[in-house]
Design a protein around this motif. Structure first.
Motif, PDB file in Angstrom:
ATOM      1  N   ILE A 191     -50.502 -48.317 -91.180  1.00 31.88           N
ATOM      2  CA  ILE A 191     -49.744 -47.063 -91.312  1.00 31.88           C
ATOM      3  C   ILE A 191     -49.899 -46.481 -92.713  1.00 31.88           C
ATOM      4  N   LEU A 192     -49.836 -47.310 -93.737  1.00 30.41           N
ATOM      5  CA  LEU A 192     -49.932 -46.803 -95.100  1.00 30.41           C
ATOM      6  C   LEU A 192     -51.333 -46.301 -95.418  1.00 30.41           C
ATOM      7  N   ARG A 193     -52.340 -46.943 -94.870  1.00 33.54           N
ATOM      8  CA  ARG A 193     -53.696 -46.418 -95.053  1.00 33.54           C
ATOM      9  C   ARG A 193     -53.829 -45.034 -94.416  1.00 33.54           C
ATOM     10  N   ARG A 194     -53.260 -44.880 -93.238  1.00 33.92           N
ATOM     11  CA  ARG A 194     -53.325 -43.579 -92.566  1.00 33.92           C
ATOM     12  C   ARG A 194     -52.525 -42.528 -93.342  1.00 33.92           C
ATOM     13  N   LEU A 195     -51.402 -42.942 -93.900  1.00 26.95           N
ATOM     14  CA  LEU A 195     -50.576 -42.055 -94.720  1.00 26.95           C
ATOM     15  C   LEU A 195     -51.371 -41.511 -95.903  1.00 26.95           C
ATOM     16  N   VAL A 196     -52.017 -42.396 -96.635  1.00 30.77           N
ATOM     17  CA  VAL A 196     -52.790 -42.003 -97.808  1.00 30.77           C
ATOM     18  C   VAL A 196     -53.953 -41.099 -97.418  1.00 30.77           C
ATOM     19  N   GLN A 197     -54.591 -41.422 -96.291  1.00 30.00           N
ATOM     20  CA  GLN A 197     -55.728 -40.631 -95.821  1.00 30.00           C
ATOM     21  C   GLN A 197     -55.305 -39.235 -95.378  1.00 30.00           C
ATOM     22  N   ASP A 198     -54.288 -39.144 -94.541  1.00 26.78           N
ATOM     23  CA  ASP A 198     -53.921 -37.862 -93.933  1.00 26.78           C
ATOM     24  C   ASP A 198     -53.252 -36.913 -94.912  1.00 26.78           C
ATOM     25  N   LEU A 199     -52.496 -37.432 -95.874  1.00 29.52           N
ATOM     26  CA  LEU A 199     -51.785 -36.573 -96.815  1.00 29.52           C
ATOM     27  C   LEU A 199     -52.519 -36.423 -98.144  1.00 29.52           C
ATOM     28  N   LEU A 200     -53.776 -36.873 -98.204  1.00 26.97           N
ATOM     29  CA  LEU A 200     -54.647 -36.652 -99.367  1.00 26.97           C
ATOM     30  C   LEU A 200     -53.998 -37.093-100.682  1.00 26.97           C
ATOM     31  N   PHE A 201     -53.498 -38.306-100.649  1.00 20.25           N
ATOM     32  CA  PHE A 201     -52.880 -38.846-101.863  1.00 20.25           C
ATOM     33  C   PHE A 201     -53.892 -38.909-103.002  1.00 20.25           C
ATOM     34  N   ALA A 202     -53.451 -38.582-104.204  1.00 23.73           N
ATOM     35  CA  ALA A 202     -54.273 -38.770-105.401  1.00 23.73           C
ATOM     36  C   ALA A 202     -54.130 -40.178-105.952  1.00 23.73           C
ATOM     37  N   HIS A 203     -53.000 -40.806-105.653  1.00 16.88           N
ATOM     38  CA  HIS A 203     -52.708 -42.161-106.147  1.00 16.88           C
ATOM     39  C   HIS A 203     -52.016 -42.949-105.045  1.00 16.88           C
ATOM     40  N   PRO A 204     -52.689 -43.926-104.448  1.00 16.54           N
ATOM     41  CA  PRO A 204     -54.109 -44.252-104.601  1.00 16.54           C
ATOM     42  C   PRO A 204     -54.991 -43.165-103.984  1.00 16.54           C
ATOM     43  N   PRO A 205     -56.233 -43.018-104.473  1.00 22.01           N
ATOM     44  CA  PRO A 205     -57.043 -41.866-104.100  1.00 22.01           C
ATOM     45  C   PRO A 205     -57.737 -41.950-102.738  1.00 22.01           C
ATOM     46  N   SER A 206     -57.644 -43.066-102.063  1.00 22.14           N
ATOM     47  CA  SER A 206     -58.269 -43.182-100.743  1.00 22.14           C
ATOM     48  C   SER A 206     -57.637 -44.334 -99.986  1.00 22.14           C
ATOM     49  N   ALA A 207     -57.808 -44.316 -98.661  1.00 25.06           N
ATOM     50  CA  ALA A 207     -57.260 -45.391 -97.833  1.00 25.06           C
ATOM     51  C   ALA A 207     -57.865 -46.736 -98.205  1.00 25.06           C
ATOM     52  N   GLU A 208     -59.127 -46.722 -98.644  1.00 19.97           N
ATOM     53  CA  GLU A 208     -59.788 -47.974 -99.022  1.00 19.97           C
ATOM     54  C   GLU A 208     -59.154 -48.617-100.247  1.00 19.97           C
TER      55      GLU A 208
END
Length: 232
Positions: free
Chosen positions: A67-84
């Motif tokens: 879920i958190l990887r998808r969160l970071v990916q879909d909302l274009l987080f800068a920190h952390p900068p990618s789901a990876e």
């Protein structure tokens, strides 16, 4: 992280919250239907405050990690900068019993601690069934899913019967499920709905069990999982 006056009753909440649709109702979400809404909201706030280059989570809470990887990916987080950059570390285990390490284990009685490793034993049995060489001979994905779940559940069911006969430790299986590694689709439910399932991307075999001792003993809810045919 938690504002004053915060209530866990969703209908009474006021303010901004984060929810990752489609990934929170399976697995742990079946027993805790609003839990991952809170997780996504609090971790979003944590990431904004800390602004991490990388974040590390444990595999034991694998649904949370997905879920958190998808969160970071879909909302274009800068920190952390990618789901990876949301890293998932292997589950720490007791070197002798292989029980997943967790703060919850402190609530187990000595007798309960002897029973608790049955969940990982069940998942390991399911993993062996999933990895059986016979599936390379063209047998169906449906048979593979059904046999994996049947053999894994049987391990806990047999231990449940033994505990009931001895009358000391109470053991109850909450669930054992197979889910797609990315969508978290419940493969067993998809089969029952007449859908075709594909297992070439692997699966998450996960489960939860409740352990207590005595009529009014504290109930400890244990969770665990193994990865089948893929890595996080």
């Amino acid at each position: 992280m938690y504002p004053n006056g915060f209530t866990q009753i969703i209908d009474d909440q006021v303010g901004a919250f984060v929810e990752v649709k489609g990934l929170g109702h399976q697995m742990e979400g079946g027993s805790r239907p609003t839990f991952f809404r809170g997780v996504a909201t609090v971790v979003t706030k944590l990431f904004h405050v800390i602004q991490p280059d990388r974040a590390y989570f444990g595999q034991k809470d694998i649904q949370q990690a997905v879920i958190l990887r998808r969160l970071v990916q879909d909302l274009l987080f800068a920190h952390p900068p990618s789901a990876e950059r949301v890293r998932v570390l292997p589950t720490g285990r007791d070197p002798e019993t292989k029980l997943a390490l967790s703060s919850r284990n402190a609530y187990l009685t000595p007798a309960g601690r002897k029973v608790a490793p049955v969940l990982y034993k069940a998942l390991s049995t399911g993993r062996s069934a999933w990895e059986d060489a016979k599936w390379s001979k063209g047998l169906s994905a449906r048979e593979r899913v059904e046999e994996t779940l049947r053999l894994a559940r049987l391990v806990v069911e047999e231990e449940e019967a033994r505990c009931k006969a001895e009358g000391v430790v109470n053991l109850r299986l909450d669930y054992i499920s197979l889910n797609h590694p990315h969508t978290l689709e419940n493969l067993e439910a998809a089969i029952r709905a007449g859908q075709e399932v594909k297992v070439d991307e692997g699966a998450i075999l996960s489960g939860a069990a409740l352990v207590s001792e005595g009529e009014h003993g504290r109930v400890t809810r244990l969770i665990d999982n193994v990865l089948l045919g893929f890595q996080m």
